[in-house]
Design a protein around this motif. Structure first.
Motif, PDB file in Angstrom:
ATOM      1  N   ALA A  39      73.578  -3.011  13.632  1.00 38.75           N
ATOM      2  CA  ALA A  39      72.737  -4.125  13.171  1.00 38.75           C
ATOM      3  C   ALA A  39      73.274  -4.708  11.859  1.00 38.75           C
ATOM      4  N   LEU A  40      73.671  -3.843  10.930  1.00 35.90           N
ATOM      5  CA  LEU A  40      74.225  -4.321   9.662  1.00 35.90           C
ATOM      6  C   LEU A  40      75.517  -5.098   9.866  1.00 35.90           C
ATOM      7  N   LYS A  84      76.293  -7.064  12.074  1.00 34.06           N
ATOM      8  CA  LYS A  84      76.055  -8.401  12.604  1.00 34.06           C
ATOM      9  C   LYS A  84      75.454  -9.349  11.558  1.00 34.06           C
ATOM     10  N   LEU A  85      75.104  -8.807  10.393  1.00 35.63           N
ATOM     11  CA  LEU A  85      74.529  -9.628   9.331  1.00 35.63           C
ATOM     12  C   LEU A  85      75.632 -10.284   8.502  1.00 35.63           C
ATOM     13  N   ARG A  86      75.243 -11.260   7.732  1.00 34.84           N
ATOM     14  CA  ARG A  86      76.173 -11.832   6.786  1.00 34.84           C
ATOM     15  C   ARG A  86      76.509 -10.786   5.727  1.00 34.84           C
ATOM     16  N   ALA A 111      73.902 -10.187   2.946  1.00 32.16           N
ATOM     17  CA  ALA A 111      72.679  -9.505   3.375  1.00 32.16           C
ATOM     18  C   ALA A 111      72.939  -8.026   3.624  1.00 32.16           C
ATOM     19  N   ALA A 112      74.068  -7.724   4.286  1.00 30.99           N
ATOM     20  CA  ALA A 112      74.415  -6.327   4.552  1.00 30.99           C
ATOM     21  C   ALA A 112      74.615  -5.561   3.248  1.00 30.99           C
TER      22      ALA A 112
END
Length: 396
Positions: free
Chosen positions: A362-363, A365-367, A370-371
């Motif tokens: 999930a992390l 796939k974040l920008r 944000a991660a």
């Protein structure tokens, strides 16, 4: 008609095959972001511990190198096996309960360097933590890509009891051996997998989870080949890996049996510490007792267990490769179905790094911003919990 001729130049040499050193250097370069992220997360934990311990008038160095199990390993490194404590209730705490690889490394490092045995234990643990982060990254990157691998290594560094990764304990050494053994199975390196599993078996009894990952993967591959009609031919390297995998744990258990003069001597030693297989009854009793006397604590324990099983379910739903999934399930099972001090369960479960894969994916796939923010928050929370625990009276 003129004769056609072909002009040939000097023979072109085939490209040189990369050496082991070249391949290792390339792998290290690929893992560098993960190692850096992991190191930064753990540095946050050490800084917070240093500040809080100093404010409390305690030595951060002593908290990390000379408390609880660290003292037992250091005594084995300096004096060998044979030390035991007789408790008023008749129980006997023998140092034979502690596996030999870490104290052997502590003794070796302190012999060839100016370091004391406790400091040698810290050095071994810290170097092993980097090796573990590398193996965790390699496994995550192979399954879900480099970004997930980096996130997985960083999340492992921010595990709630990750402060143990900075102590002279066996968790980092065991996790390094286990992670690379699982990676070796993923890449078909059966002999490496078996050898690493054997070393893990000289580190902690939970190496049974590594052995299970190797054996079950091989067994399933054989069954699938037979069902497909293609037939199955045992690979000599696979057979050697399967044979090597349990030898570390078995050799130590047999050595204790010979030393103490009884086939079940090792299990008797563990029973003296209140440890042993009970199918989870001790855990159930602990949860029930907390529910009865402190409902909030009991409900918190149930929520934590529910989270662990939900993560396992997510790992199944994600379709993790068989050795990774078996290792995770077996590590959780080993952590929950044995009797003993409940406070150590989160630490014992810490090597089950595949449980963090759902969050790592999930992390990834974040920008990046944000991660990074989420990982920073996790690092600070882990650091605060670690400082609180290490400054408390009880062992982790």
């Amino acid at each position: 008609m003129p004769e056609l001729t072909t002009r040939t130049g000097p023979p072109v040499a085939a490209p040189a095959r990369p050496t082991l050193t070249t391949r290792a250097a390339a792998a290290l370069r690929a893992a560098a972001p993960a190692l850096l992220a992991y190191a930064v997360v753990r540095a946050v934990g050490l800084i917070v511990l240093g500040i809080t311990a100093t404010a409390a008038g305690k030595s951060p160095h002593t908290l990390l190198s000379a408390r609880w199990d660290s003292l037992w390993y250091a005594r084995i490194a300096t004096e060998g096996y044979g030390y035991e404590i007789h408790l008023p209730n008749g129980d006997i705490h023998s140092n034979l309960a502690f596996f030999p690889l870490l104290p052997a490394l502590e003794r070796a490092v302190s012999t060839v360097t100016p370091l004391t045995v406790p400091d040698a234990g810290l050095l071994v643990s810290w170097l092993a933590s980097l090796a573990a982060a590398w193996g965790i990254y390699a496994t995550g990157a192979r399954v879900y890509g480099p970004r997930a691998g980096v996130a997985l290594a960083a999340l492992w560094g921010a595990y709630p009891t990750a402060f143990v990764q900075s102590m002279a304990y066996t968790e980092t050494l065991f996790t390094a051996l286990a992670a690379w053994a699982v990676y070796a199975v993923l890449t078909g390196r059966w002999v490496w997998a078996g050898a690493l599993a054997a070393l893990a078996g000289l580190t902690r009894p939970s190496a049974a989870a590594v052995v299970a990952a190797i054996w079950i993967t091989a067994a399933v591959a054989a069954v699938r080949a037979l069902r497909s009609g293609a037939g199955w031919r045992w690979d000599a390297r696979m057979l050697l890996g399967l044979a090597l995998a349990p030898l570390g744990w078995l050799s130590y258990v047999l050595w204790v049996a010979v030393r103490n003069g009884g086939p079940f001597a090792y299990f008797e030693v563990q029973a003296g510490w209140g440890n042993g297989f009970d199918g989870g009854w001790a855990l159930a009793g602990f949860v029930w007792e907390n529910l009865r006397t402190n409902a909030a604590a009991g409900l918190g324990l149930i929520a934590a267990l529910a989270l662990v099983f939900w993560l396992l379910w997510r790992c199944v739903r994600m379709g993790l490769p068989l050795p990774v999934l078996v290792y995770a399930v077996a590590m959780v099972a080993v952590s929950l179905v044995t009797a003993g001090y409940f406070g150590s369960r989160p630490r014992v479960m810490m090597p089950a790094f595949p449980l963090l894969l759902p969050a790592a994916v999930a992390l990834s796939k974040l920008r990046p911003a944000a991660a990074t923010a989420l990982l920073s928050a996790a690092a600070v929370a882990s650091a605060a919990y670690g400082a609180f625990t290490l400054l408390g009276p009880g062992p982790p």
